[in-house]
Write a protein that holds these residues in place. Structure first.
Motif, short mmCIF file in Angstrom:
data_model
loop_
_atom_site.label_atom_id
_atom_site.label_comp_id
_atom_site.label_asym_id
_atom_site.label_seq_id
_atom_site.Cartn_x
_atom_site.Cartn_y
_atom_site.Cartn_z
N THR A 124 0.83 -1.20 0.00
CA THR A 124 0.00 0.00 0.00
C THR A 124 0.86 1.25 0.00
N ARG A 125 0.32 2.31 -0.54
CA ARG A 125 1.01 3.59 -0.51
C ARG A 125 0.42 4.46 0.58
N PRO A 126 1.23 5.27 1.27
CA PRO A 126 0.66 6.22 2.21
C PRO A 126 -0.19 7.23 1.47
N ASN A 127 -1.23 7.73 2.11
CA ASN A 127 -2.05 8.72 1.43
C ASN A 127 -1.30 10.04 1.34
N SER A 128 -1.89 11.02 0.63
CA SER A 128 -1.20 12.28 0.37
C SER A 128 -0.89 13.03 1.66
N THR A 129 -1.78 12.92 2.65
CA THR A 129 -1.53 13.60 3.92
C THR A 129 -0.26 13.07 4.57
N GLU A 130 -0.11 11.76 4.62
CA GLU A 130 1.07 11.19 5.28
C GLU A 130 2.34 11.44 4.48
N ARG A 131 2.26 11.41 3.14
CA ARG A 131 3.45 11.70 2.34
C ARG A 131 3.97 13.09 2.64
N ALA A 132 3.06 14.06 2.73
CA ALA A 132 3.48 15.44 2.96
C ALA A 132 3.75 15.74 4.42
N ALA A 133 3.18 14.91 5.31
CA ALA A 133 3.29 15.22 6.74
C ALA A 133 4.70 15.03 7.26
N GLY A 134 5.52 14.27 6.55
CA GLY A 134 6.92 14.21 6.91
C GLY A 134 7.36 12.87 7.44
N VAL A 135 8.61 12.79 7.80
CA VAL A 135 9.21 11.54 8.25
C VAL A 135 9.77 11.72 9.66
N ASN A 136 8.87 11.95 10.62
CA ASN A 136 9.23 12.01 12.03
C ASN A 136 10.06 13.23 12.42
N LYS A 137 9.53 14.39 12.08
CA LYS A 137 10.06 15.65 12.56
C LYS A 137 8.88 16.44 13.14
N ARG A 138 9.18 17.55 13.82
CA ARG A 138 8.12 18.41 14.36
C ARG A 138 8.31 19.83 13.84
N CYS A 139 7.26 20.40 13.28
CA CYS A 139 7.34 21.70 12.62
C CYS A 139 6.92 22.83 13.55
N ASN A 140 7.74 23.86 13.61
CA ASN A 140 7.49 25.04 14.43
C ASN A 140 6.93 26.15 13.55
N ASN A 141 5.71 26.61 13.84
CA ASN A 141 5.05 27.61 12.99
C ASN A 141 5.13 29.03 13.55
N LYS A 142 6.13 29.31 14.37
CA LYS A 142 6.23 30.61 15.02
C LYS A 142 6.26 31.76 14.01
N ARG A 143 7.03 31.64 12.94
CA ARG A 143 7.10 32.73 11.96
C ARG A 143 5.75 32.97 11.32
N LEU A 144 5.03 31.89 11.02
CA LEU A 144 3.70 32.00 10.43
C LEU A 144 2.78 32.81 11.32
N ARG A 145 2.79 32.50 12.62
CA ARG A 145 1.87 33.14 13.55
C ARG A 145 2.33 34.54 13.95
N GLU A 146 3.59 34.68 14.30
CA GLU A 146 4.05 35.92 14.91
C GLU A 146 4.53 36.96 13.89
N GLU A 147 5.11 36.52 12.79
CA GLU A 147 5.59 37.48 11.80
C GLU A 147 4.57 37.73 10.70
N LEU A 148 3.96 36.66 10.19
CA LEU A 148 2.95 36.84 9.14
C LEU A 148 1.59 37.21 9.73
N GLY A 149 1.39 36.88 10.99
CA GLY A 149 0.16 37.27 11.67
C GLY A 149 -1.04 36.39 11.36
#
Length: 304
Positions: free
Chosen positions: A260-285
């Protein structure tokens, strides 16, 4: 004002709808006569062409903003590199002098971290998987053509790159919903991290970038709460009132992962890392409407 979408699919159509509601004229590139008719019915001006065929791109209109959101069609004959890298190069050669701004949708797969590390826009991009390597190669075209940051050449567009986590939303969960309801065992590590982002928050990020703001060159677009695969599927099962998920282990997991293939969400979700969205929230608002799956999954399921 004129807007252009190249890659008017799951994300692009929702952005088009929002732009049309705001009174903008919206055009979209498509290689399909059927899609062209659908676009016309929605009020979108279709432009017939194919990014892997540069001769067909000369009819792209001048636009204030271009959203470039091309995904990979596994049913097509082109390779991933032909679509993501060569196709982008063809498109940039035309649009960089016909628009003021390009909003480019990339992927968090450009990060190669695999041990649960936190990553942000300053983290090293050293992907080991082919998908991430090709996404990074495509991103590098913007720097090479001087479309990013302080290097922008007069007369060229200014680009912003949005690195999207795994996309979910209405209509995007059907395969996994059926698998959970059927109680089928799931392949993969239950303790691996997933990074996700709801469709509505991607759209509001794009619209935020399409304004009179001083933008950074890159933004990591993920929600505020990475989750393990086990948390994700347990939450999905609870919302569906389905049996608790089971994960295949050992030899069974190896067999299932090959079949089976992973679905598109899992392919894009990454390979066991954690994403920090601070710039998105604090700089882009951007104020996330769905800061975690606990707010977003129920909405997605309800509207699927």
């Amino acid at each position: 004002m004129q807007k252009l979408i190249i890659g008017c699919g799951y994300v692009g159509r929702e952005v088009a709808r929002r732009w049309l509601e705001a009174g903008h004229d919206v055009a979209a590139l498509t290689r399909s006569e059927a899609n062209a008719q659908q676009f016309s019915d929605l009020g979108i001006q279709p432009v017939l062409g194919e990014i892997t065929n540069p001769e067909t791109l000369q009819g792209l209109p001048e636009s204030e903003t271009v959203l470039y959101a091309v995904g990979f069609d596994r049913s097509a004959s082109q390779s991933r590199r032909e679509v993501y890298v060569e196709g982008l190069a063809h498109a940039l050669s035309v649009i960089k002098e016909r628009t003021q701004q390009i909003i480019y949708l990339s992927s968090t797969s450009v990060y190669g971290q695999t041990a649960g590390e936190w990553v942000d826009e300053t983290s090293a991009c050293e992907p080991e998987r082919e998908n991430g390597q090709i996404c990074l190669e495509a991103e590098q075209l913007f720097a090479q053509q001087k479309l990013l940051g302080e290097a922008v050449v007069e007369g060229n567009a200014r680009a912003v790159i949005l690195r999207l986590a795994g996309i979910y939303g209405p209509g995007r969960l059907l395969a996994r919903m059926e698998q959970i309801k059927a109680g089928e065992p799931l392949a993969g590590r239950p303790d691996a991290w997933l990074n996700l982002i709801h469709l509505d928050d991607i759209v509001q990020t794009i619209l935020r970038c399409d304004g009179d703001l001083q933008l950074a060159s890159h933004y990591l677009v993920s929600d505020s709460r990475p989750v393990t695969r086990q948390e994700y599927y347990e939450t999905l099962a609870q919302l569906l009132e389905a049996p608790q998920p089971r994960f295949a282990t050992g030899e069974a997991a190896d067999v299932k992962s090959k079949s089976t293939r992973p679905n598109s969400t899992e392919r894009a979700a990454g390979v066991n890392k954690r994403c920090n969205n601070k710039r998105l929230r604090e700089e882009l608002g951007v104020q996330l409407q769905y800061p975690s799956i606990w707010e977003g999954l129920s909405q997605a399921i309800k509207n699927t």
